[in-house]
Each structure stands twice: as structure tokens, then as C-alpha cells.
Design an enzyme around this catalytic site. Sequence first.
Site, PDB file in Angstrom:
ATOM      1  N   ALA A  78       0.812  -1.213   0.000  1.00  0.00           N
ATOM      2  CA  ALA A  78       0.000   0.000   0.000  1.00  0.00           C
ATOM      3  C   ALA A  78       0.849   1.268   0.000  1.00  0.00           C
ATOM      4  CB  ALA A  78      -0.946   0.002   1.197  1.00  0.00           C
ATOM      5  N   THR A  79       2.019   1.247   0.632  1.00  0.00           N
ATOM      6  CA  THR A  79       2.856   2.449   0.644  1.00  0.00           C
ATOM      7  C   THR A  79       3.268   2.825  -0.770  1.00  0.00           C
ATOM      8  OG1 THR A  79       3.693   2.113   2.883  1.00  0.00           O
ATOM      9  CG2 THR A  79       5.064   3.412   1.412  1.00  0.00           C
ATOM     10  N   ASN A 127      -5.959   2.990  10.859  1.00  0.00           N
ATOM     11  CA  ASN A 127      -5.109   1.910  11.361  1.00  0.00           C
ATOM     12  C   ASN A 127      -4.920   1.934  12.870  1.00  0.00           C
ATOM     13  OD1 ASN A 127      -3.571   4.286  10.238  1.00  0.00           O
ATOM     14  ND2 ASN A 127      -1.955   3.383  11.491  1.00  0.00           N
ATOM     15  N   GLN A 179      -6.165  -1.210   5.578  1.00  0.00           N
ATOM     16  CA  GLN A 179      -6.815  -1.836   6.738  1.00  0.00           C
ATOM     17  C   GLN A 179      -8.221  -2.335   6.432  1.00  0.00           C
ATOM     18  OE1 GLN A 179      -5.363  -2.579   9.509  1.00  0.00           O
ATOM     19  NE2 GLN A 179      -3.487  -1.372   9.329  1.00  0.00           N
ATOM     20  N   SER A 211      -2.993  -3.707   0.441  1.00  0.00           N
ATOM     21  CA  SER A 211      -1.812  -4.318   1.048  1.00  0.00           C
ATOM     22  C   SER A 211      -2.072  -5.793   1.310  1.00  0.00           C
ATOM     23  CB  SER A 211      -1.461  -3.610   2.358  1.00  0.00           C
ATOM     24  OG  SER A 211      -0.381  -4.245   2.999  1.00  0.00           O
ATOM     25  N   GLY A 212      -1.090  -6.650   1.018  1.00  0.00           N
ATOM     26  CA  GLY A 212      -1.273  -8.079   1.211  1.00  0.00           C
ATOM     27  C   GLY A 212      -1.110  -8.553   2.637  1.00  0.00           C
ATOM     28  N   HIS A 213      -0.130  -7.982   3.360  1.00  0.00           N
ATOM     29  CA  HIS A 213       0.222  -8.574   4.647  1.00  0.00           C
ATOM     30  C   HIS A 213      -0.756  -8.248   5.769  1.00  0.00           C
ATOM     31  CE1 HIS A 213       2.178  -5.093   6.842  1.00  0.00           C
ATOM     32  NE2 HIS A 213       2.130  -4.600   5.628  1.00  0.00           N
ATOM     33  N   THR A 236      10.547  -6.755 -12.480  1.00  0.00           N
ATOM     34  CA  THR A 236      10.082  -8.135 -12.598  1.00  0.00           C
ATOM     35  C   THR A 236       8.941  -8.394 -11.615  1.00  0.00           C
ATOM     36  OG1 THR A 236      12.296  -8.868 -13.244  1.00  0.00           O
ATOM     37  CG2 THR A 236      10.773 -10.551 -12.423  1.00  0.00           C
ATOM     38  N   CYS A 239       4.753   2.034  11.926  1.00  0.00           N
ATOM     39  CA  CYS A 239       5.708   2.920  11.257  1.00  0.00           C
ATOM     40  C   CYS A 239       6.167   4.059  12.152  1.00  0.00           C
ATOM     41  CB  CYS A 239       5.075   3.507   9.996  1.00  0.00           C
ATOM     42  SG  CYS A 239       4.618   2.261   8.784  1.00  0.00           S
TER      43      CYS A 239
END
Length: 381
Positions: A70-71, A151, A179, A198-200, A243, A328
Amino acid sequence: MVTYLDAAATTRVDQRVADVVLHWMTSEFGNAGSRHGYGNQAKRGVERAREYLASTVGAEPDELIFTSGATESNNIALLGLAPHGERTGRRHIITSAIEHKAVLEPLEHLASHGFEVDFLKPGPSGRVTAEAVMERLRPDTLLVSLMHVNNETGVIQPVAELARELQATPTYLHVDAAQGYGKVPDDLTAPIDMISISGHKIGAPKGVGALLTRRREDMDDERPPLEPIMFGGGQERKLRPGTLPVPLIMGLAEAARIVEAEHVQWQSAAQELRSRLLTGLAQTRFHLNGDQDCVVPHIINLSFEDVDAEALLVTLKDSVAVATGSACTSASYAPSHVLRAMGLPDEAASNGLRFSWFPSQAADLDVEALANGIAKLQPRA
């Protein structure tokens, strides 16, 4: 055993996702840009993932590009739209003072380069209203950037309502959905121009995410006119060269499928844990931060009376993993910029403690022991 209550920072990779990632690392390991069998297998896998992920927000596959998270998506959306603003003389941007630093800092960069940025404060509710945004709208407003779910507090912002309001204007809407993606899915099918994913946060690996750039029917089906901020290849519509991380992309798609398939059970379990936690904490004195009628079920932000949050973290470190705010910024020990923007005094803003969870990763929570540990630090009333 330390119970993990910091899912807003990151989540453990789901084992089913890890199996998919490993497969694409060791079996179908080709480069999606290569023109042979291995490369074609990887390319087909990526396009299946793109098609599915776009469908979760009601979009077309060619409206979604893959990023590192996301960043990066936020930076591409915000900085990539700036040249269009400069060419058209539209240099006004509206955002909120409770955004993640991945939005605030790019916008501060634009402000230092001639853009005018309005930072709206939500007040004690932690929720910016669509009306407040529309009141600030001007003919030269290029962009509104508003997060989906905060968040730190878990408060849901009215992004769907705002998207519908802005459709009648030339102003673009960007939503940081790090989120909220997978947690409040219906909101993101609204006509939002740009969505960062965001994936994580949903059980996928760190290092993968996506940016949706939706076409507008009233603008001749044109996407937001983004320009690249990185160069070095033609991948991802020339907006994100490099890639493609095929294993991570496949992991992101698998995590999204799991979240969608198990959404009802997840919501119920998250709400049950929330109720259990608040019931157990009733023996302590605390204040809930943010409008509790507009929150996701898996994030709670509390300020405990007469207890220093940092001292509390030290006391609880062997039993629960919690945070004082965004991962962060929490290392700085400064008052939360989110809670301060909500109008909380510095003492309360400094003592905000965030509990966040994936139900399956917090099932062993001993609420009674947690509450007893906090109560011991509070002077008798």
C-alpha cells in the site's frame, strides 16, 4: 505463550497461502515476462490473480496493477497524479489529519512543491464526514485522499458515500484501503477512482499489494492520468517497472480468496473476541477512542486512566503483543498524531493502546490475566 494482538501492523501468513507461494517459487517459477513455457505459465497465473483481485472491488482486470504494498501504491497514486495537476492548474488536495504516514508524507512533499493541501480533522469521533470534504471542494481541487479504515482506531471512513458525491465533479478520489480491504468489502465496490491494497494485512506475505485505477464513464472511460514515479521497464502499464513477484502475487490472490470465502465466520469471531475483551477489561478504567458505532470488529483503541502506555507495554510483553499506534511510528514514543487530530489531550494521545487481531491468531487470549495485569497498575479509584 504471547498472544498476538497486533494484526493491524501485520498478520501471520496463512499456511494455505504459504503453500501457494512455495509452489510458485519452486515449481512454476518462471518470469512472467519470458516468452517460453515457464514464462507463459507465470504470466497466465498473474493474469488469473489480477482478474480475481479486480473482481473483489467490482473492477476490470486491466484497472489493477501489482505493487510492493500500500505504501508504494499510495505514492504512485499521489505523486503520479501531480503532473496532471500542474498542467491543468489544479493544485488543491483534500485529505485528513489521521491518514497513515504513507499518505501524509507524499502529500507534504507535494505541499513543498506548490500544492495546497487541506488536512481535515475529524474530532473525537475519529470520522471525517463526506459533508466536511465537500465543503472544502473547489474548482481547482485535483484530488481527495481519504483512508478506508483508520489503522489506529479502526474507525471506518465514509469513502463509498464520498465516491458517489465526487462522481459529479472532476476531482479524483484515492482511498488507502490497507486496513479495510477484505474486512469491509462492499465499500470498495463504490466508484472510487484509486484504491491502494496491502497483502500482509490479510494473511498474504509482506512485499506485495496492488493499486486500482478505475475508469470513469463520465470521463470517456479514462483512468486517472497517472505518470510513473519509477522507470526501468514496461511492466504494469509502465506505472510500476520491474520483474513481477509471481509467488507473492499468487499468495495475495489466495489470501483474498480465503478472506472472501470465510468473511462471515471471520466477522463473527472477531466480534466475539471484541466483546470478550471489553467485558474482561470492565474491571479496569479506560476510555474507548473513536466512534464505536463505525468501527471494524477487530481493532480497539483504549486509553487507560492513570497508566503510562509504555510502562504497560513492558508489563504485558510476556503475555500479549500490542501496540501504541502505527508500526511505522510507534518507535518514536510521541503522542499519536491520529489521537491528537481527534482532539484528545496529549496525556490521552500518548497513552492510546491498540489491540487488533485475526481471530485465529488470538484464540488463546487470557482476558482475565490481561485485565488483572492492567488493574494492578492503576491506583485505586
